[in-house]
Design a protein around this motif. Structure first.
Motif, short mmCIF file in Angstrom:
data_model
loop_
_atom_site.label_atom_id
_atom_site.label_comp_id
_atom_site.label_asym_id
_atom_site.label_seq_id
_atom_site.Cartn_x
_atom_site.Cartn_y
_atom_site.Cartn_z
N SER A 506 0.89 -1.18 0.07
CA SER A 506 0.01 -0.12 0.08
C SER A 506 0.95 1.20 -0.06
N VAL A 507 1.91 1.31 0.69
CA VAL A 507 2.90 2.42 0.94
C VAL A 507 3.69 2.58 -0.32
N SER A 526 -6.06 10.84 4.45
CA SER A 526 -6.90 9.52 4.25
C SER A 526 -5.86 8.14 3.81
N PHE A 527 -4.73 8.46 3.16
CA PHE A 527 -3.83 7.35 3.12
C PHE A 527 -3.33 6.70 4.47
N ILE A 531 -3.86 2.86 5.84
CA ILE A 531 -2.94 1.77 6.28
C ILE A 531 -3.00 1.51 7.84
N GLU A 532 -3.70 2.43 8.49
CA GLU A 532 -3.96 2.05 9.96
C GLU A 532 -5.03 0.92 9.88
N SER A 533 -5.88 1.09 8.90
CA SER A 533 -7.04 -0.04 8.94
C SER A 533 -6.56 -1.54 8.40
N GLN A 534 -5.15 -1.29 7.94
CA GLN A 534 -4.59 -2.58 7.58
C GLN A 534 -3.81 -3.42 8.83
N LEU A 536 -2.03 -1.58 11.19
CA LEU A 536 -0.58 -0.94 11.44
C LEU A 536 -0.25 -0.92 13.03
N SER A 537 -1.01 -0.41 13.90
CA SER A 537 -0.90 -0.52 15.28
C SER A 537 -0.58 -1.61 15.87
N THR A 538 -1.18 -2.75 15.25
CA THR A 538 -0.65 -4.18 15.68
C THR A 538 0.66 -4.40 15.20
N TYR A 539 0.97 -4.10 14.08
CA TYR A 539 2.51 -4.34 13.53
C TYR A 539 3.37 -3.34 14.21
#
Length: 554
Positions: A506-507, A526-527, A531-534, A536-539
């Motif tokens: 995505s990046v 929005s971008f 990526i947060e919805s993918q 990201l925080s968990t990663y």
């Protein structure tokens, strides 16, 4: 695995054994262990029939054969007749049995071979980070257990003060599973190559910062309105890599796991979420919008340098990414096009808002040993051999230049010159020679040469301008500090891959869209939401958890 790799067996008659060398080496045991099984600390004691000493020639007491993975570059396919292998055997009593894979999909085929348990014992061309998945699954040897049998490696880690960087390679169990090529001096391999004569013509100085570069490109555009003066040729991955450090982030080839260590916060953050990453994207977007960036060079595959070289020859591009060999490639193209009185210069990566900062490059490609290597009855000899091959200075000179007084000579001041019959076309050395030491003999190979280099060896085959490049980088740029360790367990690596791979996809897509103007910068937030919805925080939490765990171990 016939569809994945081919095997080339090399056998040489006993007449090639140099008895004189053997007579100079004592055949002594280097330890008093039993079967090579790990002790309580995880290390293993071995019984060795030969001793290995730093900076001295090592030789196996009896002929041995080891297997090695060999990547075939299209322009330099390996042949059984290469003198390189004869010379290795003459000096060490080691025959190499090669498994060949093509450069085009070498990483994928290497992974398949290792995962299936079909890989040869010695795996070259390993860059730091490549080993993580194999280390976590136990598919490769923890080389840190055996550094006592690698005196050349240990010597140059200490002499070139690379111990702290080496510790950063330790995985979750505290071990490291590859040993890298060691570089005495830290300079980026890829940087910006400019037509200095054109910059001089329009009154632009050699750029010290990316702002300087933009100003110079604008002057060139005025003088050469049909040009797109700046190009990459590697899908933007090369230029974004060496540019990112000046903006305080990572990108392109250096994106890695996408993490940037925030010194103030004391934790990792995802690089694309930083202000520095956005500033970098906005900078290149501006170049593209103003007609200063050849956007086609940001979308071409990595074999697209031919097009950039043609544009250099046609004088529609005047600055582009490249390494020392690329300077010669551009020069050859300009000569063929009838361009005269040009000056090509590889410059230090420009600085920016984060300072005159470059990526630390004291490590280059090294090697791993597959796990079944420890079952080889000559495993101790294997350790001595790879230590000699990768880190002994005489071995490194041989790998680059061939055989002294046969393919090259060394002057009293240390200058190395090819003998009249020999050439090295890749660096335009002795072009009147008829035997290319790389393509015809296997020396200066992409697989083995250049991995470990003193500054003297690095300078020996490069043009004087590259020596100036080294001096400039060392005197005007500061290597970024290495990030803290954050090694993941096998389960965490699997989870990180499931999260990190789609995040990077995505990046990469969004970065290119923003730079090329296909997506408006008003959509940046929005971008970030995307990526947060993918996950990201968990990663990010996963990586920071590993960092905290490693810090507790240290």
């Amino acid at each position: 695995m016939a569809a994945t790799a081919t095997t080339l067996r090399r056998r040489r008659p006993g007449a090639l054994v140099a008895a004189a060398l053997a007579a100079t080496l004592g055949l002594v045991a280097c330890s008093s262990g039993d079967s090579g099984e790990p002790d309580a600390d995880g290390a293993a004691e071995l019984e060795c029939s030969t001793e290995s000493v730093a900076n001295e020639q090592w030789r196996a007491a009896e002929p041995v054969t080891f297997s090695m993975l060999w990547t075939d570059w299209p322009e330099t396919p390996v042949t059984e007749q290469w003198q390189l292998f004869d010379e290795i055997e003459r000096r060490t009593n080691v025959t190499l049995e090669l498994t060949n894979i093509p450069f085009s999909d070498a990483v994928e085929k290497r992974s398949l071979l290792i995962s299936a348990g079909d890989a040869p014992q010695i795996i070259p061309l390993i860059y730091t980070g490549d080993e993580r998945q194999f280390a976590a699954s136990g598919a490769v040897v923890p080389l840190s257990d055996y550094v006592d049998y690698m005196p050349n490696f240990s010597h140059y880690v200490e002499e070139w003060e690379l111990g702290e960087m080496l510790d950063n390679l330790r995985q979750d169990d505290g071990r490291y599973y590859m040993t890298p090529g060691l570089q005495e001096v830290s300079v980026p391999v890829f940087s910006l190559i400019i037509r200095k004569d054109i910059f001089d013509e329009v009154g632009a100085p050699v750029p010290e910062t990316w702002e300087d570069l933009q100003a110079g490109l604008e002057l060139i555009k005025e003088q050469y309105p049909d040009s797109l003066p700046l190009a990459d040729g590697f899908e933007g991955a090369s230029m974004l890599n060496y540019a990112s450090h000046a903006f305080g982030t990572v990108a392109g080839w250096g994106f890695g796991n996408g993490m940037w260590f925030d010194e103030d916060a004391g934790e990792f953050v995802y690089a694309p979420t930083t202000d520095g990453y956005r500033s970098m994207v906005e900078y290149f977007r501006g170049l593209a919008a103003d007609g200063l960036l050849d956007t086609e060079s940001f979308t071409e595959a990595n074999d697209g340098m031919g097009t950039v070289t043609e544009k250099f020859a046609n004088e529609t591009v005047f600055a582009a990414s490249g390494a020392s060999g690329t300077v010669q490639e551009f020069a050859t193209a300009l000569d063929a096009a009838g361009v005269t009185d040009y000056e090509l210069v590889q410059i230090a990566p420009p600085g920016g808002e984060a300072g005159q900062v470059v990526e630390p490059r004291n490590f280059w490609n090294g090697f791993m040993l597959t796990a079944d290597a420890v079952e080889d009855p000559n495993f101790c000899d294997m350790l001595h051999f790879v230590d000699w091959l990768y880190y002994n200075p005489e071995a490194r000179e041989m790998l680059q230049w061939g055989i002294e007084d046969e393919t090259y000579t060394t002057a009293d001041d240390g200058t190395i010159s090819l003998m009249p019959d020999y050439t090295l076309g890749a660096y335009n050395l002795n072009p009147e020679g008829t035997i290319d030491i790389q393509t015809d003999l296997g020396f200066a190979s992409n697989v083995l040469a250049g991995s470990t280099e003193s500054r003297t060896l690095k300078e020996s085959y490069n043009q004087p301008q590259f020596v100036e490049y080294i001096d400039t980088v060392l005197s005007t740029r500061t290597p970024r500090d290495p990030f803290p360790r954050a090694p993941l367990t096998e389960a965490e690596l699997e989870q990180a891959s499931l999260l990190g791979t789609p995040l990077q996809d995505s990046v990469d897509t969004a970065t290119l869209e923003f730079i090329l103007g296909r997506r408006d910068m008003s959509e940046w937030d929005s971008f970030l939401t995307e990526i947060e919805s993918q996950g990201l925080s968990t990663y990010v939490d996963l990586v920071n958890g590993a960092r905290e765990r490693a810090a507790d171990q240290d």
